[in-house]
Design a protein around this motif. Structure first.
Motif, PDB file in Angstrom:
ATOM      1  N   ALA A 168      -0.868   0.995 -14.731  1.00 12.73           N
ATOM      2  CA  ALA A 168       0.185   0.617 -15.343  1.00 12.73           C
ATOM      3  C   ALA A 168       0.319  -0.988 -14.912  1.00 12.73           C
ATOM      4  CB  ALA A 168       1.515   1.406 -14.867  1.00 12.73           C
ATOM      5  N   THR A 169       1.000  -1.763 -15.707  1.00 14.97           N
ATOM      6  CA  THR A 169       1.370  -3.007 -15.667  1.00 14.97           C
ATOM      7  C   THR A 169       2.686  -3.449 -16.292  1.00 14.97           C
ATOM      8  OG1 THR A 169      -0.864  -3.767 -15.784  1.00 14.97           O
ATOM      9  CG2 THR A 169       0.690  -5.316 -16.113  1.00 14.97           C
ATOM     10  N   GLU A 170       3.397  -4.037 -15.508  1.00 14.80           N
ATOM     11  CA  GLU A 170       4.783  -4.611 -16.120  1.00 14.80           C
ATOM     12  C   GLU A 170       5.102  -5.959 -15.526  1.00 14.80           C
ATOM     13  OE1 GLU A 170       7.278  -3.255 -18.092  1.00 14.80           O
ATOM     14  OE2 GLU A 170       6.360  -1.236 -18.158  1.00 14.80           O
ATOM     15  N   ASN A 171       4.705  -7.133 -16.436  1.00 13.85           N
ATOM     16  CA  ASN A 171       4.794  -8.409 -16.254  1.00 13.85           C
ATOM     17  C   ASN A 171       4.054  -8.779 -14.993  1.00 13.85           C
ATOM     18  OD1 ASN A 171       6.770  -8.827 -18.649  1.00 13.85           O
ATOM     19  ND2 ASN A 171       7.965  -7.898 -17.309  1.00 13.85           N
ATOM     20  N   ARG A 172       4.552  -9.318 -13.924  1.00 14.03           N
ATOM     21  CA  ARG A 172       3.963  -9.423 -12.868  1.00 14.03           C
ATOM     22  C   ARG A 172       3.538  -8.608 -11.924  1.00 14.03           C
ATOM     23  NH1 ARG A 172       6.993 -11.895  -9.464  1.00 14.03           N
ATOM     24  NH2 ARG A 172       8.909 -11.569 -10.346  1.00 14.03           N
ATOM     25  N   PHE A 173       4.032  -7.518 -12.198  1.00 11.93           N
ATOM     26  CA  PHE A 173       3.762  -6.190 -11.291  1.00 11.93           C
ATOM     27  C   PHE A 173       2.664  -5.302 -12.076  1.00 11.93           C
ATOM     28  CE2 PHE A 173       7.526  -6.742  -8.662  1.00 11.93           C
ATOM     29  CZ  PHE A 173       8.330  -7.557  -9.115  1.00 11.93           C
ATOM     30  N   SER A 174       1.601  -4.982 -11.212  1.00  9.68           N
ATOM     31  CA  SER A 174       0.676  -3.943 -11.631  1.00  9.68           C
ATOM     32  C   SER A 174       0.492  -2.961 -10.350  1.00  9.68           C
ATOM     33  CB  SER A 174      -0.423  -4.837 -12.104  1.00  9.68           C
ATOM     34  OG  SER A 174      -1.147  -5.604 -10.943  1.00  9.68           O
ATOM     35  N   VAL A 175      -0.423  -2.038 -10.717  1.00  5.96           N
ATOM     36  CA  VAL A 175      -0.618  -1.011  -9.708  1.00  5.96           C
ATOM     37  C   VAL A 175      -2.018  -0.751  -9.750  1.00  5.96           C
ATOM     38  CG1 VAL A 175       1.616   0.185  -9.902  1.00  5.96           C
ATOM     39  CG2 VAL A 175      -0.421   0.853 -10.989  1.00  5.96           C
ATOM     40  N   ASN A 176      -2.710  -0.294  -8.600  1.00  3.26           N
ATOM     41  CA  ASN A 176      -4.156   0.223  -8.580  1.00  3.26           C
ATOM     42  C   ASN A 176      -4.154   1.744  -8.110  1.00  3.26           C
ATOM     43  OD1 ASN A 176      -6.931   0.462  -8.224  1.00  3.26           O
ATOM     44  ND2 ASN A 176      -6.957  -0.902  -6.328  1.00  3.26           N
ATOM     45  N   PHE A 177      -3.918   2.436  -9.267  1.00  2.00           N
ATOM     46  CA  PHE A 177      -3.783   3.849  -8.875  1.00  2.00           C
ATOM     47  C   PHE A 177      -5.624   4.316  -8.768  1.00  2.00           C
ATOM     48  CE2 PHE A 177      -2.833   8.105  -9.040  1.00  2.00           C
ATOM     49  CZ  PHE A 177      -3.196   8.734 -10.472  1.00  2.00           C
ATOM     50  N   GLN A 178      -5.600   4.940  -7.404  1.00  2.00           N
ATOM     51  CA  GLN A 178      -7.118   5.673  -7.321  1.00  2.00           C
ATOM     52  C   GLN A 178      -6.598   7.473  -6.914  1.00  2.00           C
ATOM     53  OE1 GLN A 178     -10.028   4.061  -7.312  1.00  2.00           O
ATOM     54  NE2 GLN A 178      -8.667   2.172  -7.863  1.00  2.00           N
ATOM     55  N   LYS A 179      -6.916   8.022  -8.117  1.00  2.00           N
ATOM     56  CA  LYS A 179      -6.293   9.272  -7.903  1.00  2.00           C
ATOM     57  C   LYS A 179      -7.098  10.118  -7.091  1.00  2.00           C
ATOM     58  CE  LYS A 179      -5.023  13.350 -10.893  1.00  2.00           C
ATOM     59  NZ  LYS A 179      -4.856  13.741 -12.155  1.00  2.00           N
ATOM     60  N   ALA A 180      -8.495   9.898  -6.989  1.00  2.00           N
ATOM     61  CA  ALA A 180      -9.314  10.627  -5.894  1.00  2.00           C
ATOM     62  C   ALA A 180      -9.053  10.461  -4.539  1.00  2.00           C
ATOM     63  CB  ALA A 180     -10.700  10.442  -6.220  1.00  2.00           C
ATOM     64  N   ALA A 181      -8.598   9.080  -4.380  1.00  2.00           N
ATOM     65  CA  ALA A 181      -8.213   8.726  -2.913  1.00  2.00           C
ATOM     66  C   ALA A 181      -6.812   8.822  -2.936  1.00  2.00           C
ATOM     67  CB  ALA A 181      -8.715   7.277  -2.983  1.00  2.00           C
ATOM     68  N   SER A 192       0.594  -1.191   0.065  1.00  2.00           N
ATOM     69  CA  SER A 192      -0.033  -0.022  -0.087  1.00  2.00           C
ATOM     70  C   SER A 192       0.844   1.198  -0.081  1.00  2.00           C
ATOM     71  CB  SER A 192      -0.907   0.176   1.316  1.00  2.00           C
ATOM     72  OG  SER A 192      -1.608  -1.089   1.448  1.00  2.00           O
ATOM     73  N   CYS A 193       0.240   2.177  -0.563  1.00  2.00           N
ATOM     74  CA  CYS A 193       0.941   3.725  -0.646  1.00  2.00           C
ATOM     75  C   CYS A 193      -0.100   4.749  -0.751  1.00  2.00           C
ATOM     76  CB  CYS A 193       1.984   3.808  -1.825  1.00  2.00           C
ATOM     77  SG  CYS A 193       2.584   5.279  -2.043  1.00  2.00           S
ATOM     78  N   THR A 194      -0.159   5.777   0.190  1.00  2.00           N
ATOM     79  CA  THR A 194      -0.940   7.008  -0.063  1.00  2.00           C
ATOM     80  C   THR A 194      -0.102   8.129  -0.082  1.00  2.00           C
ATOM     81  OG1 THR A 194      -1.240   7.138   2.451  1.00  2.00           O
ATOM     82  CG2 THR A 194      -2.888   5.878   1.026  1.00  2.00           C
ATOM     83  N   TYR A 195      -0.446   9.127  -0.844  1.00  3.68           N
ATOM     84  CA  TYR A 195       0.275  10.360  -0.917  1.00  3.68           C
ATOM     85  C   TYR A 195      -0.730  11.560  -0.680  1.00  3.68           C
ATOM     86  CZ  TYR A 195      -1.894  10.029  -5.745  1.00  3.68           C
ATOM     87  OH  TYR A 195      -2.568  10.032  -6.566  1.00  3.68           O
TER      88      TYR A 195
END
Lengths: 119, 119
Positions: free
Chosen positions: A59-72, A22-25
């Protein structure tokens, strides 16, 4: 100023399983980049994946993917089919939009998540 | 092609001494960055160079810290009168910034860092 928060100091996953970090900003900007970096014991920072804020598609790179939730203001990393070589520190990082005439500026990092892969 | 290199790999010094840390960027990379990573923390941005000028010195923690860059090559980070709180890994990165305009994204390639220990 922007801040990046990684609330999981350590995560453990069985080999071949899936894990999500997890990461928030916090930012007032609308245009920026987000990154996940891997840092093995060698200390070398390795770019895993990047996301441009103006792109809605994750974004997706092979086995790595992100869940980008801009509003959150959330940017999680999913690692599928975890491998022993994935064990490392993972850092989430933020970069402001490129300034006029430049495009170079420092990254803001979270404190990192230590990922352990159980064989 | 060689990556970013840093020397020394490790440095142990006594409190009050001056130290110089060196970074050799990837050939042709016009932008160079210095970061500090304290134990268990993420990376803190210190300074970046575009060519041999440093438009952003905002991250330097105190006036004991200074940095120089020769042309578009080697950079030296100098810490004067070292203190124990200066103990950290100092990482350097470089990126390619094309001349003549903006560039939305320029990946930063990191070196292996210098571990500084101040006794």
């Amino acid at each position: 100023a922007q801040t990046v928060t990684q609330s999981q100091p350590e995560m453990s996953v069985q080999e071949a399983e899936t894990v999500t970090l997890s990461c928030t900003y916090d930012t007032s900007e609308s245009d920026y980049y987000l990154f996940w970096y891997k840092q093995p014991p060698s200390r070398q920072m390795i770019l895993v994946i990047r996301q441009e804020a103006y792109k809605q598609q994750n974004a997706t790179e092979n086995r790595f993917s992100v869940n980008f939730q801009k509003a959150a203001k959330s940017f999680s990393l999913k690692i599928s089919d975890s491998q022993l070589g994935d064990a490392a520190m993972y850092f989430c990082a933020y970069r402001s939009s490129p300034y006029i005439g430049g495009g170079a500026d420092g990254l803001t990092f979270g404190k990192g998540t230590h990922l352990i892969i159980q064989p | 092609g060689a990556g970013v290199s840093q020397s020394p790999s490790n440095k142990v010094t006594e409190k009050g001494k001056d130290v110089e840390l060196r970074c050799d960027p990837i050939s042709g990379h016009t932008a160079l960055y210095w970061y500090r990573q304290r134990l268990g923390q993420g990376l803190e941005f210190l300074i970046y160079f575009q060519g041999n000028s440093a438009p952003d010195k905002s991250g330097l923690p105190s006036d004991r810290f200074s940095a120089e860059r020769t042309g578009e090559s080697v950079s030296t980070l100098t810490i004067q009168r070292t203190q124990q709180e200066d103990s950290a890994v100092y990482l350097c990165a470089s990126s390619l910034i094309p001349s003549g305009g903006t560039q939305r994204y320029n990946e930063q390639f990191f070196g292996p860092g210098t571990r500084l220990t101040v006794l």
